[in-house]
Design a protein around this motif. Structure first.
Motif, PDB file in Angstrom:
ATOM      1  N   LEU A   1       0.818  -1.213   0.000  1.00  0.00           N
ATOM      2  CA  LEU A   1       0.000   0.000   0.000  1.00  0.00           C
ATOM      3  C   LEU A   1       0.851   1.262   0.000  1.00  0.00           C
ATOM      4  O   LEU A   1       0.399   2.324  -0.414  1.00  0.00           O
ATOM      5  CB  LEU A   1      -0.940   0.005   1.205  1.00  0.00           C
ATOM      6  CG  LEU A   1      -1.978  -1.124   1.254  1.00  0.00           C
ATOM      7  CD1 LEU A   1      -2.806  -1.030   2.532  1.00  0.00           C
ATOM      8  CD2 LEU A   1      -2.887  -1.056   0.030  1.00  0.00           C
ATOM      9  N   LEU A   2       2.089   1.156   0.520  1.00  0.00           N
ATOM     10  CA  LEU A   2       2.994   2.292   0.562  1.00  0.00           C
ATOM     11  C   LEU A   2       4.408   1.836   0.262  1.00  0.00           C
ATOM     12  O   LEU A   2       4.735   0.652   0.363  1.00  0.00           O
ATOM     13  CB  LEU A   2       2.953   2.971   1.934  1.00  0.00           C
ATOM     14  CG  LEU A   2       1.696   3.753   2.315  1.00  0.00           C
ATOM     15  CD1 LEU A   2       1.785   4.216   3.768  1.00  0.00           C
ATOM     16  CD2 LEU A   2       1.493   4.957   1.395  1.00  0.00           C
ATOM     17  N   SER A   3       5.241   2.795  -0.070  1.00  0.00           N
ATOM     18  CA  SER A   3       6.651   2.520  -0.301  1.00  0.00           C
ATOM     19  C   SER A   3       7.388   2.339   1.019  1.00  0.00           C
ATOM     20  O   SER A   3       6.971   2.859   2.052  1.00  0.00           O
ATOM     21  CB  SER A   3       7.267   3.687  -1.082  1.00  0.00           C
ATOM     22  OG  SER A   3       8.665   3.579  -1.161  1.00  0.00           O
ATOM     23  N   ASN A   4       8.479   1.580   0.976  1.00  0.00           N
ATOM     24  CA  ASN A   4       9.297   1.377   2.172  1.00  0.00           C
ATOM     25  C   ASN A   4      10.742   1.143   1.757  1.00  0.00           C
ATOM     26  O   ASN A   4      11.079   0.081   1.244  1.00  0.00           O
ATOM     27  CB  ASN A   4       8.789   0.190   2.995  1.00  0.00           C
ATOM     28  CG  ASN A   4       9.740  -0.164   4.132  1.00  0.00           C
ATOM     29  OD1 ASN A   4      10.376   0.713   4.723  1.00  0.00           O
ATOM     30  ND2 ASN A   4       9.842  -1.444   4.447  1.00  0.00           N
ATOM     31  N   ASN A   5      11.565   2.159   1.951  1.00  0.00           N
ATOM     32  CA  ASN A   5      12.992   2.061   1.677  1.00  0.00           C
ATOM     33  C   ASN A   5      13.737   2.880   2.727  1.00  0.00           C
ATOM     34  O   ASN A   5      13.775   4.114   2.642  1.00  0.00           O
ATOM     35  CB  ASN A   5      13.323   2.564   0.272  1.00  0.00           C
ATOM     36  CG  ASN A   5      14.785   2.368  -0.084  1.00  0.00           C
ATOM     37  OD1 ASN A   5      15.588   1.942   0.737  1.00  0.00           O
ATOM     38  ND2 ASN A   5      15.130   2.679  -1.326  1.00  0.00           N
ATOM     39  N   PRO A   6      14.337   2.224   3.726  1.00  0.00           N
ATOM     40  CA  PRO A   6      15.025   2.944   4.803  1.00  0.00           C
ATOM     41  C   PRO A   6      16.145   3.861   4.320  1.00  0.00           C
ATOM     42  O   PRO A   6      16.524   4.799   5.039  1.00  0.00           O
ATOM     43  CB  PRO A   6      15.597   1.807   5.671  1.00  0.00           C
ATOM     44  CG  PRO A   6      14.727   0.635   5.372  1.00  0.00           C
ATOM     45  CD  PRO A   6      14.351   0.766   3.937  1.00  0.00           C
TER      46      PRO A   6
ATOM     47  N   TYR B   1      12.258   9.715   3.622  1.00  0.00           N
ATOM     48  CA  TYR B   1      11.322  10.824   3.408  1.00  0.00           C
ATOM     49  C   TYR B   1      10.638  10.779   2.046  1.00  0.00           C
ATOM     50  O   TYR B   1       9.797  11.614   1.749  1.00  0.00           O
ATOM     51  CB  TYR B   1      12.058  12.163   3.550  1.00  0.00           C
ATOM     52  CG  TYR B   1      12.703  12.353   4.904  1.00  0.00           C
ATOM     53  CD1 TYR B   1      11.934  12.673   6.027  1.00  0.00           C
ATOM     54  CD2 TYR B   1      14.068  12.186   5.072  1.00  0.00           C
ATOM     55  CE1 TYR B   1      12.522  12.832   7.275  1.00  0.00           C
ATOM     56  CE2 TYR B   1      14.668  12.351   6.317  1.00  0.00           C
ATOM     57  CZ  TYR B   1      13.890  12.669   7.408  1.00  0.00           C
ATOM     58  OH  TYR B   1      14.473  12.830   8.638  1.00  0.00           O
ATOM     59  N   GLN B   2      11.013   9.813   1.232  1.00  0.00           N
ATOM     60  CA  GLN B   2      10.478   9.758  -0.125  1.00  0.00           C
ATOM     61  C   GLN B   2       9.749   8.440  -0.380  1.00  0.00           C
ATOM     62  O   GLN B   2      10.071   7.417   0.207  1.00  0.00           O
ATOM     63  CB  GLN B   2      11.621   9.916  -1.139  1.00  0.00           C
ATOM     64  CG  GLN B   2      12.322  11.264  -1.062  1.00  0.00           C
ATOM     65  CD  GLN B   2      13.525  11.326  -1.978  1.00  0.00           C
ATOM     66  OE1 GLN B   2      14.404  10.475  -1.921  1.00  0.00           O
ATOM     67  NE2 GLN B   2      13.577  12.328  -2.836  1.00  0.00           N
ATOM     68  N   GLN B   3       8.766   8.522  -1.249  1.00  0.00           N
ATOM     69  CA  GLN B   3       8.066   7.340  -1.716  1.00  0.00           C
ATOM     70  C   GLN B   3       8.657   6.932  -3.064  1.00  0.00           C
ATOM     71  O   GLN B   3       9.154   7.770  -3.825  1.00  0.00           O
ATOM     72  CB  GLN B   3       6.569   7.627  -1.874  1.00  0.00           C
ATOM     73  CG  GLN B   3       5.845   7.900  -0.558  1.00  0.00           C
ATOM     74  CD  GLN B   3       5.641   6.626   0.247  1.00  0.00           C
ATOM     75  OE1 GLN B   3       4.851   5.770  -0.110  1.00  0.00           O
ATOM     76  NE2 GLN B   3       6.360   6.516   1.355  1.00  0.00           N
TER      77      GLN B   3
END
Length: 343
Positions: free
Chosen positions: A282-287, A291-293
């Motif tokens: 449902l959302l982006s996830n990159n540590p 702050y960005q999608q």
């Protein structure tokens, strides 16, 4: 040999060829290939696999249509001419929106930096570490799909090349106009594999640098020197190299391709990644960029080689911010089987 036997054999060959012809007509329509349904063993295939490609997991894929080629400059020009669409790289940058994607307290750049533009690859004069893309990417004012390498460049002589410098929304806008959509990440990987189970590349397991060029990749010391063995320093006309088993061209190299999914580095470890009708998180996830999608990009580009990203592997997945254009990123369209009147 008995004449009746020969007649029967010829009859069988005739009807066999007729069946093959009908099957071919059903699978190819308006430069779209009907990709068959099946179960994809999705994820990394060899020792080059990154953590975001693991674990391997099963995904049930429904049949769907997919463009045989990446969308070209000529096709995007037709869309823009019909709709007067203005791409994101041609619009003024909105600092109020941009500052949501950076750390709190980041000062506003000078207005001259907030002018329309996009990212362009530049060769380096000396070898560099490969952990800092800022060393070979440059923000170029005036770069956009009509001027992919900056305001002095043009697409006049590369109309058959894939269109680049498009944000995710720009690709989606074209798809909607054409009555199509972007492929999901699972659909893209299933199509790239071309019917081969657990193969590393769209053509199989033969090493990328063995025998004749298999696609438009980077040959040489990245990002310092490109020996251009494949004949192309930048993009190549779509269909310049052999297709995969589903007769899809440039599923490896030339330009990265946008997918519909958000990019999550650990998504394959979740229950939602397995089963049928997988459409991504449902959302982006990159540590690495909290702050960005990001949206998923697949397939590698003319900048990929073994020493850097090996992006031409079937399982290789990366993300890119959906509002950013790059001169090695394009797309192709997909379409549901239930849809008719292909454009």
């Amino acid at each position: 040999m008995d004449r009746n036997y020969i007649f029967l054999l010829l009859l069988l060959i005739f009807y066999s060829c007729k069946e093959i012809q009908v099957f071919s007509e059903l699978r190819l329509e308006n430069n779209m290939i009907l990709i068959p349904s099946g179960t994809l063993n999705m994820g990394g295939d060899n020792e080059q696999s990154y953590p975001n490609e693991l674990p391997k997991h099963e995904v049930v894929i429904d049949s769907f249509w997919m463009d045989q080629y990446e969308v070209t400059n000529a096709q995007y020009l037709e869309f823009v001419s019909a709709t007067n669409y203005i791409t994101i790289a041609e619009r003024e940058l909105n600092w109020e929106e941009l500052k949501k994607q950076v750390a709190s307290g980041t000062p506003k750049p000078h207005d001259s930096i907030l002018a329309p533009g996009a990212l362009v690859f530049n060769l380096n004069n000396a070898a560099v570490t490969l952990d800092n893309p800022q060393l070979w990417w440059q923000w170029v004012l005036g770069a956009n799909w009509k001027h992919p390498n900056g305001p002095k460049s043009s697409i006049k002589d590369i109309m058959s090349h894939p269109v680049v410098q498009l944000a995710w929304d720009d690709a989606v806008a074209y798809c909607k106009w054409a009555g199509k959509r972007l492929p999901t990440e699972a659909e893209w990987e299933w199509a790239a594999r071309g019917g081969l189970n657990d193969a590393v590349y769209p053509w199989g397991n033969e090493k990328v640098d063995s025998s004749e060029p298999k696609g438009n990749f980077y040959q040489g010391l990245f990002p310092v020197s490109n020996s251009i063995i494949d004949g192309f320093e930048s993009t190549a006309p779509t269909g310049s190299f052999s297709p995969n088993g589903y007769q899809l061209y440039d599923m490896a190299g030339n330009v990265w391709e946008w997918c519909s999914d958000w990019y999550d580095v650990v998504y394959y470890s979740t229950s939602g990644a397995t089963g049928s009708h997988v459409t991504g998180p449902l959302l982006s996830n990159n540590p690495n960029i909290p702050y960005q999608q990001e949206r998923v990009i697949r397939g590698g580009s003319f900048l990929c080689n073994e020493s850097y990203c090996s992006g031409y592997r079937n399982a290789r997945r990366m993300g890119s911010t959906p509002d950013t254009g790059l001169n090695h990123l394009g797309f192709r369209c997909a379409k549901d089987v239930s849809k008719s009147n292909l454009k």
